[in-house]
Write an enzyme that holds these catalytic residues in place. Sequence first.
Site, short mmCIF file in Angstrom:
data_model
loop_
_atom_site.label_atom_id
_atom_site.label_comp_id
_atom_site.label_asym_id
_atom_site.label_seq_id
_atom_site.Cartn_x
_atom_site.Cartn_y
_atom_site.Cartn_z
N CYS A 51 0.85 -1.18 0.00
CA CYS A 51 0.00 0.00 0.00
C CYS A 51 0.89 1.24 0.00
CB CYS A 51 -0.90 0.00 1.22
SG CYS A 51 -2.00 -1.42 1.34
N HIS A 153 3.66 -13.51 -1.81
CA HIS A 153 3.04 -12.48 -0.97
C HIS A 153 3.86 -12.28 0.30
CE1 HIS A 153 -0.13 -9.87 0.37
NE2 HIS A 153 -0.64 -10.70 1.26
#
Length: 311
Positions: A51, A153
């Site tokens: 993010c 991830h």
Amino acid sequence: MSELTKELMELVWGTKSSPGLSDTIFCRWTQGFVFSESEGSALEQFEGGPCAVIAPVQGIENIKNEIEDASEPLIDPVYGHGSQSLINLLLTGHAVSNVWDGDRECSGMQLLGIHEQAAVGFLTLMEALRYCKVGSYLKSPKFPIWIVGSETHLTVFFAKDMALVAPEAPSEQARRVFQTYDPEDNGFIADSLLEDVMKALDLVSDPEYINLMKNKLDPEGLGIILLGPFLQEFFPDQGSNGPESFTVYHYNGLKQSNYNEKVMYVEGTAVIMGFEDPMLQTDDTPIKRCLQTKWPYIELLWTTDRSPSLN
């Protein structure tokens, strides 16, 4: 576009000769900060990728000098994977490409590693699959927080118990020092290196005593010193200083990877066994295999119906 901006874009995304950067990949890496409705302090990701990550940039030239292959971008423009150099840059402020302690030499090339204890640690499923070995500077950080890497991830595993990051026990320090002289992780070193290891650990290292120890630790005269007998000789019955049981939490920012698609911290209890007992094994999940690279005999009991996902 200024020359500095161009240079920064090539460092992150690659040169013009590399495959073009797609809008999808760019959007993944420029997601805004959105907090989860289910957990006020947890960021929610709509897609894989960070993010709006801000790296502690220490100068483009310094970063280029640290990356093993300066032609490789920090972010793959085709698949969007962040490189290990980018992960290390975020964790330590240095964009080295490797996760071991210190530097190593291979065929005349110097391969840069981690040089000091990180504030936040790193564990990876790739070590459980034997693709790499993370050093103690990342495995044993200053705070009980670890970035956990899967094949695709990054998630976060953390605890509140500061005893988990207590100073190294003498045996743990000895293991780390011994392994710096065993870069291929064979579990042994040439007997000619015994003096160097003992000096590094501030053990008695006069020639007569070294020869005595060589004969004791290598009675068959094979020319090698095994890690196990070395630790037993100088650091007998010394284990880890950490607690045997503690509360843990796992965070995965991807909505679809969470139970009921609610981004929340998953709480659990970790129990560190002193040995492997098949009767007490709780599961065999990717997160457990990853954590076993730091705590070989860890067992996990989660408060949810399923174990947290690393992907």
